[in-house]
Motif scaffolding. Sequence first.
Motif, PDB file in Angstrom:
ATOM      1  N   VAL A  10       0.857  -1.183   0.000  1.00 39.78           N
ATOM      2  CA  VAL A  10       0.000   0.000   0.000  1.00 39.78           C
ATOM      3  C   VAL A  10       0.893   1.232   0.000  1.00 39.78           C
ATOM      4  O   VAL A  10       1.848   1.316   0.766  1.00 39.78           O
ATOM      5  CB  VAL A  10      -0.944   0.029   1.220  1.00 39.78           C
ATOM      6  N   MET A  11       0.568   2.159  -0.894  1.00 41.15           N
ATOM      7  CA  MET A  11       1.297   3.426  -0.970  1.00 41.15           C
ATOM      8  C   MET A  11       0.329   4.556  -0.632  1.00 41.15           C
ATOM      9  O   MET A  11      -0.771   4.612  -1.169  1.00 41.15           O
ATOM     10  CB  MET A  11       1.868   3.640  -2.368  1.00 41.15           C
ATOM     11  N   ILE A  12       0.760   5.419   0.266  1.00 38.07           N
ATOM     12  CA  ILE A  12       0.014   6.630   0.579  1.00 38.07           C
ATOM     13  C   ILE A  12       0.858   7.780   0.054  1.00 38.07           C
ATOM     14  O   ILE A  12       2.035   7.891   0.390  1.00 38.07           O
ATOM     15  CB  ILE A  12      -0.218   6.789   2.092  1.00 38.07           C
ATOM     16  N   ALA A  13       0.261   8.622  -0.780  1.00 43.01           N
ATOM     17  CA  ALA A  13       1.014   9.734  -1.367  1.00 43.01           C
ATOM     18  C   ALA A  13       0.238  11.028  -1.156  1.00 43.01           C
ATOM     19  O   ALA A  13      -0.981  11.069  -1.333  1.00 43.01           O
ATOM     20  CB  ALA A  13       1.249   9.489  -2.852  1.00 43.01           C
ATOM     21  N   GLY A  14       0.974  12.066  -0.768  1.00 50.81           N
ATOM     22  CA  GLY A  14       0.325  13.341  -0.502  1.00 50.81           C
ATOM     23  C   GLY A  14       1.235  14.520  -0.759  1.00 50.81           C
ATOM     24  O   GLY A  14       2.367  14.375  -1.226  1.00 50.81           O
ATOM     25  N   CYS A  15       0.718  15.684  -0.417  1.00 55.46           N
ATOM     26  CA  CYS A  15       1.468  16.938  -0.547  1.00 55.46           C
ATOM     27  C   CYS A  15       2.636  16.941   0.434  1.00 55.46           C
ATOM     28  O   CYS A  15       2.590  16.287   1.468  1.00 55.46           O
ATOM     29  CB  CYS A  15       0.568  18.127  -0.219  1.00 55.46           C
ATOM     30  N   HIS A  16       3.644  17.707   0.123  1.00 54.62           N
ATOM     31  CA  HIS A  16       4.775  17.843   1.040  1.00 54.62           C
ATOM     32  C   HIS A  16       4.305  18.472   2.351  1.00 54.62           C
ATOM     33  O   HIS A  16       3.428  19.344   2.338  1.00 54.62           O
ATOM     34  CB  HIS A  16       5.866  18.732   0.427  1.00 54.62           C
ATOM     35  N   PRO A  17       4.873  18.026   3.490  1.00 49.04           N
ATOM     36  CA  PRO A  17       4.500  18.657   4.759  1.00 49.04           C
ATOM     37  C   PRO A  17       4.698  20.172   4.684  1.00 49.04           C
ATOM     38  O   PRO A  17       5.704  20.659   4.183  1.00 49.04           O
ATOM     39  CB  PRO A  17       5.464  18.014   5.763  1.00 49.04           C
ATOM     40  N   GLY A  18       3.695  20.882   5.144  1.00 48.81           N
ATOM     41  CA  GLY A  18       3.721  22.334   5.074  1.00 48.81           C
ATOM     42  C   GLY A  18       3.024  22.884   3.853  1.00 48.81           C
ATOM     43  O   GLY A  18       2.728  24.072   3.783  1.00 48.81           O
ATOM     44  N   ASP A  19       2.750  22.039   2.860  1.00 48.07           N
ATOM     45  CA  ASP A  19       2.084  22.478   1.630  1.00 48.07           C
ATOM     46  C   ASP A  19       0.692  21.876   1.463  1.00 48.07           C
ATOM     47  O   ASP A  19       0.126  21.917   0.384  1.00 48.07           O
ATOM     48  CB  ASP A  19       2.923  22.099   0.402  1.00 48.07           C
ATOM     49  N   CYS A  20       0.139  21.343   2.537  1.00 51.35           N
ATOM     50  CA  CYS A  20      -1.159  20.679   2.464  1.00 51.35           C
ATOM     51  C   CYS A  20      -2.272  21.695   2.224  1.00 51.35           C
ATOM     52  O   CYS A  20      -2.303  22.755   2.845  1.00 51.35           O
ATOM     53  CB  CYS A  20      -1.430  19.925   3.766  1.00 51.35           C
ATOM     54  N   HIS A  21      -3.178  21.358   1.331  1.00 58.05           N
ATOM     55  CA  HIS A  21      -4.326  22.225   1.052  1.00 58.05           C
ATOM     56  C   HIS A  21      -5.281  22.278   2.242  1.00 58.05           C
ATOM     57  O   HIS A  21      -6.120  23.166   2.327  1.00 58.05           O
ATOM     58  CB  HIS A  21      -5.074  21.734  -0.190  1.00 58.05           C
ATOM     59  N   TYR A  22      -5.157  21.321   3.136  1.00 57.49           N
ATOM     60  CA  TYR A  22      -5.991  21.284   4.335  1.00 57.49           C
ATOM     61  C   TYR A  22      -5.132  21.574   5.574  1.00 57.49           C
ATOM     62  O   TYR A  22      -5.283  20.933   6.603  1.00 57.49           O
ATOM     63  CB  TYR A  22      -6.712  19.939   4.429  1.00 57.49           C
ATOM     64  N   ILE A  23      -4.240  22.521   5.428  1.00 57.45           N
ATOM     65  CA  ILE A  23      -3.383  23.095   6.461  1.00 57.45           C
ATOM     66  C   ILE A  23      -2.370  22.094   7.015  1.00 57.45           C
ATOM     67  O   ILE A  23      -1.228  22.094   6.592  1.00 57.45           O
ATOM     68  CB  ILE A  23      -4.191  23.756   7.601  1.00 57.45           C
ATOM     69  N   GLU A  24      -2.781  21.230   7.946  1.00 59.03           N
ATOM     70  CA  GLU A  24      -1.815  20.346   8.618  1.00 59.03           C
ATOM     71  C   GLU A  24      -2.196  18.875   8.552  1.00 59.03           C
ATOM     72  O   GLU A  24      -1.718  18.076   9.348  1.00 59.03           O
ATOM     73  CB  GLU A  24      -1.679  20.764  10.085  1.00 59.03           C
TER      74      GLU A  24
END
Length: 166
Positions: free
Chosen positions: A65-79
């Motif tokens: 399983v791979m979880i992929a997201g925005c870089h920490p600090g660049d999240c569209h939902y703040i944190e």
Amino acid sequence: MANGEQFEPRIIGFFCNWCSYQAADLAGIARIKQPPNVRVIRVMCSGRVDPTFVLKAFALGADGVMIAGCHPGDCHYIEQNYKTIRRYVMLQHTLGQLGIEKARLKLVWASAAEGHILAEEITKFVQELKRLGPLNWRQNWESDEAEQQAVEAIAREHEETLEVPV
């Protein structure tokens, strides 16, 4: 594998709508070579990936399983991706307790412009899973009747000792 077949891992990918999903799209548009082993599930944020989703993916036959997201600090939902980090660490511990190699769960940060990075991480993950081999978790859960009867007997003993308020 039978008849000289090469093992191809089945991977479930939970990709953030805003960054990682867009990175996967960019990798496809740019025709960046990558293995086709990942079945992507688009989530609004990596922070929305409930740990039970990961466990269910393994229970239903995923090898990784791979979880992929925005870089920490660049999240569209703040944190929310900081929540992802905490859940990832907890899941690593839980998988170890369940006898699943921690390397079968991967966390990747990729912005929308980093299709090449996401493709590289997918390629590395597929290679690692090929090295580990099939998970076969469902088959590992199969047991003989004696074990099941022993567990049921222990459960009955504990039920008898419980005081139930009337």
